[in-house]
Design a protein around this motif. Sequence first.
Motif, short mmCIF file in Angstrom:
data_model
loop_
_atom_site.label_atom_id
_atom_site.label_comp_id
_atom_site.label_asym_id
_atom_site.label_seq_id
_atom_site.Cartn_x
_atom_site.Cartn_y
_atom_site.Cartn_z
N PHE A 1 12.73 10.80 5.10
CA PHE A 1 12.35 9.70 4.36
C PHE A 1 10.86 9.80 4.03
O PHE A 1 10.72 9.02 2.86
CB PHE A 1 13.11 8.25 4.75
CG PHE A 1 14.59 8.67 4.68
CD1 PHE A 1 15.14 8.64 3.47
CD2 PHE A 1 15.10 8.53 5.94
CE1 PHE A 1 16.59 8.58 3.36
CE2 PHE A 1 16.62 8.57 5.67
CZ PHE A 1 17.30 8.65 4.64
N VAL A 2 10.15 10.26 4.77
CA VAL A 2 8.80 9.96 4.58
C VAL A 2 8.13 11.31 4.27
O VAL A 2 7.43 11.40 3.28
CB VAL A 2 7.96 9.30 5.78
CG1 VAL A 2 6.64 9.10 5.28
CG2 VAL A 2 8.55 7.79 6.03
N ARG B 1 2.86 17.25 -1.92
CA ARG B 1 1.57 16.46 -2.45
C ARG B 1 0.27 16.84 -1.71
O ARG B 1 0.69 17.35 -0.56
CB ARG B 1 1.88 14.85 -2.57
CG ARG B 1 2.88 14.81 -3.54
CD ARG B 1 3.54 13.41 -3.87
NE ARG B 1 2.39 12.29 -3.67
CZ ARG B 1 2.86 11.07 -4.08
NH1 ARG B 1 4.06 10.59 -4.42
NH2 ARG B 1 1.87 9.93 -4.46
N PHE C 1 0.86 -1.06 0.21
CA PHE C 1 -0.07 -0.03 -0.09
C PHE C 1 0.87 1.18 0.06
O PHE C 1 0.67 2.08 -0.89
CB PHE C 1 -0.98 0.03 1.26
CG PHE C 1 -1.78 1.24 1.13
CD1 PHE C 1 -2.80 1.30 0.54
CD2 PHE C 1 -1.50 2.23 2.45
CE1 PHE C 1 -3.49 2.46 0.78
CE2 PHE C 1 -2.36 3.34 2.45
CZ PHE C 1 -3.32 3.34 1.44
N VAL C 2 1.97 1.08 1.01
CA VAL C 2 2.60 2.55 1.12
C VAL C 2 3.32 2.63 -0.58
O VAL C 2 3.47 3.71 -0.88
CB VAL C 2 3.88 2.10 1.92
CG1 VAL C 2 4.98 3.43 2.02
CG2 VAL C 2 3.01 2.43 3.53
N VAL D 1 0.82 4.07 -3.03
CA VAL D 1 0.86 5.66 -2.76
C VAL D 1 2.12 6.44 -3.09
O VAL D 1 2.00 7.40 -3.73
CB VAL D 1 0.54 5.82 -1.15
CG1 VAL D 1 0.36 7.41 -0.99
CG2 VAL D 1 -0.83 4.96 -0.80
N TRP D 2 3.14 5.81 -2.75
CA TRP D 2 4.46 6.43 -2.99
C TRP D 2 4.74 6.47 -4.60
O TRP D 2 4.88 7.64 -5.09
CB TRP D 2 5.36 5.64 -2.29
CG TRP D 2 6.51 6.85 -1.94
CD1 TRP D 2 7.44 7.63 -2.90
CD2 TRP D 2 7.23 7.07 -0.68
NE1 TRP D 2 8.23 8.16 -1.96
CE2 TRP D 2 8.05 7.97 -0.96
CE3 TRP D 2 7.00 6.27 0.52
CZ2 TRP D 2 9.07 8.40 0.34
CZ3 TRP D 2 7.94 6.74 1.54
CH2 TRP D 2 8.67 7.58 1.41
N PRO E 1 9.42 13.88 0.93
CA PRO E 1 8.84 13.42 -0.44
C PRO E 1 7.69 14.10 -0.51
O PRO E 1 6.93 14.03 -1.63
CB PRO E 1 9.16 12.21 -0.71
CG PRO E 1 9.94 11.78 0.34
CD PRO E 1 9.92 12.62 1.49
N PHE E 2 6.59 14.30 0.48
CA PHE E 2 5.28 14.33 0.28
C PHE E 2 4.73 15.84 0.92
O PHE E 2 3.79 16.05 0.89
CB PHE E 2 4.59 13.62 1.36
CG PHE E 2 4.27 11.95 0.69
CD1 PHE E 2 3.39 11.55 -0.04
CD2 PHE E 2 5.32 11.24 0.68
CE1 PHE E 2 2.89 10.52 -0.70
CE2 PHE E 2 5.18 9.93 0.01
CZ PHE E 2 4.16 9.47 -0.51
N VAL F 1 -0.26 7.83 2.79
CA VAL F 1 1.04 7.26 3.19
C VAL F 1 1.51 7.10 4.35
O VAL F 1 2.11 6.03 4.96
CB VAL F 1 2.12 8.06 2.08
CG1 VAL F 1 2.58 9.07 3.09
CG2 VAL F 1 3.47 7.17 2.23
#
Lengths: 247, 386, 453, 322, 252
Positions: free
Chosen positions: D102-103, D110, B356-357, B360-361, D106-107, D118
């Motif tokens: 890292f998470v 968005r 899932f991640v 989305v990514w 990048p978002f 995510v």
Amino acid sequence: MSLLEIDAIDAYYGESHIIRELSMDVEEGEICALLGRNGAGKTTTLRCIAGATPPDVRQGAIRFKGNDITSVPAEDVSVKGISLVPEERRIFPNLSVAENLHLAEVVNNKSNTWGRSLSFGRTGMSTEEVYDQFPRLDERKDQRAGTLSGGEQQMLAIARALKQNTDLMLLDEPYEGLAPKIIEDVEDAVKRISDAGTTILLVEQNAAAAIKLADRAYVIDQGQIVFDGSADELRDDTETRERYLGV
Amino acid sequence: MSEEDANPNAKDANPSSSEALVGSDLFGRWEQLRGREGTVVGLTAIFVAVFPWLFARAPVVSDFLQGYQSLATLILIWGIFAIGFDLLLGYTGLLSFGHAAFWGGAAYASGIVAKNISGDPIVMVVSGTLFAILLAWLLGFLSLRRGGIYFSILTLAFAQMMYFMAASPLAFLTNGENGLTGVDVGNLFGVIHLEADIPSIGGMLLGTWLYAFVGFIFVAAVAVAYRILNSPYGMVFRAIRENEQRAEFVGLNVWRYKLMAFIISGAFAGIAGSLFTIHGAYVPLQSLFWTESGDIVVMTVLGGAGSMFGPVLGVGVYLYIENIVSTVQALTIPFTDIVLIKDFGFYWHLLLGIVFVAVVWVVPDGLWGIIGRVRTFVSDRMGGER
Amino acid sequence: MARDTKPLNRRDVLKATGVAGLAGLAGCTGGGGGDGDGNGGGDGEDYPSLGNYPIEGDTATFGFNVPQSGPYASEGEDELRAYQLAVKHLNEGGGWVDSQFDDLSGDGVVGYTIDYVDGDTATDADQARQSASGMIQRDNAIMISGGSSSAVAIAVQGLCQNEKVMFMACLTHSNDTTGKDCVRYSFREMFNAYMTGQALAPVVKEAYGEGLKFYQLYADYSWGQTQQASMNQFMTDVAGWEQVESVATPLGTTDYSTYLSEAQSSGADVLILNHYGLDGANSIQQAVDAGINEDMEIIVPLYNRPMAEAAGGAIENVYGTLAWDSQIDNAPSKEFTEAFQSEYDRVPSGPAQVAYAQTLQYAAAVERAGTFYPPEVIKQLEDYEYDNIGMGSEVMRGCDHQAQRDVPVVKGLPGSEQESGKYYEIVNITSRDDLGYACDAGPAAECELGSYE
Amino acid sequence: MSILSDIILILLNGLQQGAIYVLLAVGLSIILGTLKFVNFAHGALYLIGTYAGVFIALNISLSNGKLFEWGFTTFGLDLGFFAALVLVPILVFVVGLLMERFVARPFYDRPDTDQILVTFGLAIVVQELFRILFGSNSLPFDQPETILSFGSFAGIPVSGPVALPIVGNFPQWRLYVIGITAVLVALVYIMVEYTDFGLVVRAGTRDAEMVRLLGIKITRPYIVVFGIGAALAGVAGVVGGPLNVVNPTIGTNILVPAFLTVVIGGVGSIAGAVVGGIVFGLTTAALVSLAPAWSQVGLYAIAAIVLLTRPQGILGDEEVAP
Amino acid sequence: MPLLETENLVKEFGGLVATDDVNLTVEEDERVSIIGPNGAGKSTLINLITRRLDPTSGDIRFKGESIVNLEPHEVVQRGVSKSFQTASIFPDLTVRENAEIAALAAERGAFGFEFLRHRDALTDVHDVARDTLNSVGLLERADTIATDLPYGDKRRLEIGIALASEPDLLLMDEPTAGMSPEETKSTVELIEQVKRDHGLTFVLVEHDMEIVFSISDRIVVLSRGGIIAEGTPDEIRGNEAVQEAYLGGVEI
């Protein structure tokens, strides 16, 4: 070598092509005016110089003290000695006057690690000096900046720039929305700053007021320089004035 | 998964395909065909007709897949839910974290109707769906006043309210924690016992009458959803997703369209929830819990929000992993006994989370988008050879 | 539901294609057992097909549906160990098959080798049903057993009734399982909330005296409600105590401090916490932290191991009931503990004993019936009397499928004396004669079992 | 029971329940306010904090999970609670930095929905990892007997009940939870209100570009903000862990109330998170006293009403531009 | 009766007066340009008319009826359309769909229940969309996804969307901002052609004085929120107050 050299830059806002092959120079110590009607590309030019994005510069080069700063991020451009006093001042309304001023010297403050470390010998004006220059700000230093009048806010924005380590100050429409009396105060401040040795690039719609202060002037229209000369020349060039600045 | 192989060409909701690939050869004609409504519904019907056979009874294929009848039925039921949810998330751009309210609410409503008024399956579906529509109207009316994350949290809060109401204050109706038991589903049209097998070839393909009933509604739901997407609504929904302000400034009543999207989506959830009750003759309290809302989000996004069949694919993958992969004890290299991962099934939820991640990514258009790209790649190749 | 009617058994095909499917996903390995010795069969002639009967091939499959994830996973794992042990003993002899169950041979059941599949309920009624329906439809399980919560057991036994597959309930304590939600195809060895109240009352009366006032907190769902009702009934009637107040705590409560504060200042002498499992661990831990155990006695009606583990020393001197414990001193209990320990090197929990017993009980009934045909097996179990699982002389009552049996009453040990598998001491085993209710009374009055076929 | 003691108990219980929410909400809220990042994995940080707390403070015995299968039947550093209280925030701070890098990063550009999705997925992954490693059953996380004990100093006893005037016995640890929360929130408040770092963050919340134009590299304080938010969630896990059972679902279970706390109080302000947490805690305690069966329903209803009538939250006014 | 009139329209933000007692009238078939230096309040005025902002006081009437209490989409339904300063289009939809959405709102009202009607059957909508795309020169690119258009074409599409709403009054906010000289030229041609073909009334906000003077019947000059002058291009060209507002009001 000019203090600031702009060499044929093209700049875009998203897909809008705003600046087209624009070239101009600012000499050390002068007050240079960049004039034009709104929408002509003045603010965009300043933002290009200050390293703000958007716009993005896709062609050409901007050099400051001979160093290329074309795609240098805003915080680094600032540290190199260019400070922008933006349109609509953009002071921090939720912070006090003193905090607004302090924020400008955070980067110079050796005790913190948040900014880039500085190798420049010169730092900005001290708080005392700033308050000497702008006594009104001293009176209101604990007040939230959002509660200041328009003129006071403009003073604060300029003062904030002075607290940075500034060689070139970019002034974007400093007179906008101010009463004539206040405009005079701002003019005085700009003169003092210039006299103290800071180079100034002044963007104005109010051409008359700008020409009064400036040594040299550029006129921009549709993203291109259409006039380049001394302030006196522009003053005499009625056609250019009316065509590009007036109605 | 082979159930998806059955219709890789029963395609997108977007009929005015941007690739104007019209040729006189077979391939070109196929490209023309695939957009048409009748084709989509027809292919869906064919898929529905062979799916349980392939999944649960076909030689080799189903032995490989390890499927079984009731899971096939369940996939279609959740598929209806996902299609409706995608109308809201994928097409209108609204992320509801409270759709359990409509799914579970309709499940309870139809169950309570069955217990107290009539167990006729059609009455159950109609009453559950009506309840979901009314609830969606009310909750949409309130929640749509806020946008972005606030909308998501509001829907979540309302759904949780429903859950806690069903858990205790309304336990006299819902049977609380134990779930609604003793739901007696009557015969369809008074004669057909849904649990019974269909005789002859029909039974071989479809299995039970229940599957046939659910499958019929699934095909109808696809037809309706496809039509909605090709009606002015579909265009307006996408317009709202793309640029809400502009939609307002061409003179559309954006708020009412959003409310309609919410209600239509709630209605699909309601149909699915009612069928869930018919399928299980039981309503678990968990059907209202927020994790159920989370599941439908995961399924939809996994499969590919903003496409017609992506969410159904997502449902298939999710339920397949949850029910079948989770029971696999060792992952082995095919045709050997060499064990790659011991207790493979134990990791099913982790596997799902990681997939899932990643989706989305990396591929926001989901697994369906990947299939689409492969198809485009192949069709480009075929086009190139001409 | 659709039955797999093709001649080839799907599980056999599976084995033939190897442990791996094409993508390696299908490697479903069951327990032991090959294809049997081919002497089985024969019993399909007399009865019509029903549910998963008749069984194709030589192997009968049991479905063990236990929590393998979620808060009761450790309990579920222990149950699964017991189930696996039972299957092993059924096929190869050993344990109670040799010593206690005369009906069983240790060579399969009515000629069939026993195999099993297991599934994860996650203590979630919905997932439990999905798992059970996979076992029934895909794996053709002839009997399902499991459960570690009443909601799960009730959900699954309803499914089993519809599918005509037998369900041997493991750990489920709600009155409803054999009360208003009872079904013909399900049998329960475990006692219920009602009997817990009956079992505890005389013990706590003796321990704490008469004329006390008690305060109850109960989880606000059907188990908690029935539990608090029976505690009220029996503490009042049997122990002669007086209820001050009984307060519902909503499902999902994790912080009981406000409820406990009120209980503390109510002036009651005894606090009864009708919370199960982790809710119970939370409420008792918080009660002890609040110092309630200094002023009041605490009673927890039903213990389980995850709860005792999580609550740790907080259960010291707290009375409760328990499905079974390895410390119970009789032959079947000892034999089971030994067999379990020699197989797994650990002390079996209460639910493990119930799981083991239920599996053998079912197999023995099949032997007596001579067939897996469910109605015949059910008839063999109904009103069957036995005394072979360590809980005294019992009867599996025909009217509600509830075992009439003894109930162990235990008291929590201090944290320092606890060790793995040992958390309480047995204070009493309340006799079956002091427990239970007539077929037209208590929970049984609401039970309608439904049809055999 | 007198009305006065009722009220005091509601206040105490409400405050201590609210305290945990405050710790979670402060981080969630400043991350949302400064970075505009919706972190549905904030509960996972709480989960990590709790397990790390158990691991550092105690030597626990495992009975299932992969670690158990691999032979770790007893597990933990057994350094005591105080060590956990110090080390866990540092650890989770680092986890927060990694998560930002890292998470979150990048978002940032968005949409909200992608961020929600995510991080929601990430929360599932973290929860499952813990389930697989530690097993899904609950670990005992005993309240500390004493804190600050080292060397010959026996420490301050914190467990068990303490007799309070009017209301009688009250769990002592819960008072410490309130106290520790108050101290930490005060520290963060001081940091934000009275340091250069805080000044940059406050200014950046309003106009990040202008801060950059002043020569300040805004990303660094932002990363630190993320780390601090994470560390607070970690602390919440350490102090809140002993109040309840510890299992892999606690992270997701606490996420929904934490988010409601944020929106009730108002996004982006520390004071808002504090007020939100206190309101949430007190409301819970009061509803539990008055109408237990409806308390959860009532709580969500109140959250919905606040969201509908005051979308900026109770203290959201400060953040509305003049 | 004027098509549009504002009466003593005032908008304050906090203490700042952005629109100061503006009385603007636009007659039918008139082409009015609004000019003024930065911060003069042009955008605010447009936003007030399109109901994106609520006025502090005053009235706005369109075709004689007050529109102050209407929702933005209702104003559009009455016949006031706006083209945005940037290309505010529906990027992932095709060019045709972009136009159809606007045509749908124009032909079918702000909201309808036709969710089961295939949109192929909406011939009126298709006709309007096709005509509009034809008139903005994008018909050949109708099946292109809008985001793939070059910027100039996006801006044309933007104008096309506004036209497909079939307005009686079109408000254009800097239609040539950010365009190359060629794009600007073709946009001016487009505006003039639209003016010819559709006989529209429009209000133009523009900085490019060449455009303003070439296509306006009347020019309204705003400064500091208020109207300081209005008249024909020739009148404005010689107006001292206007020069002062632009050039700074100091004798040079």
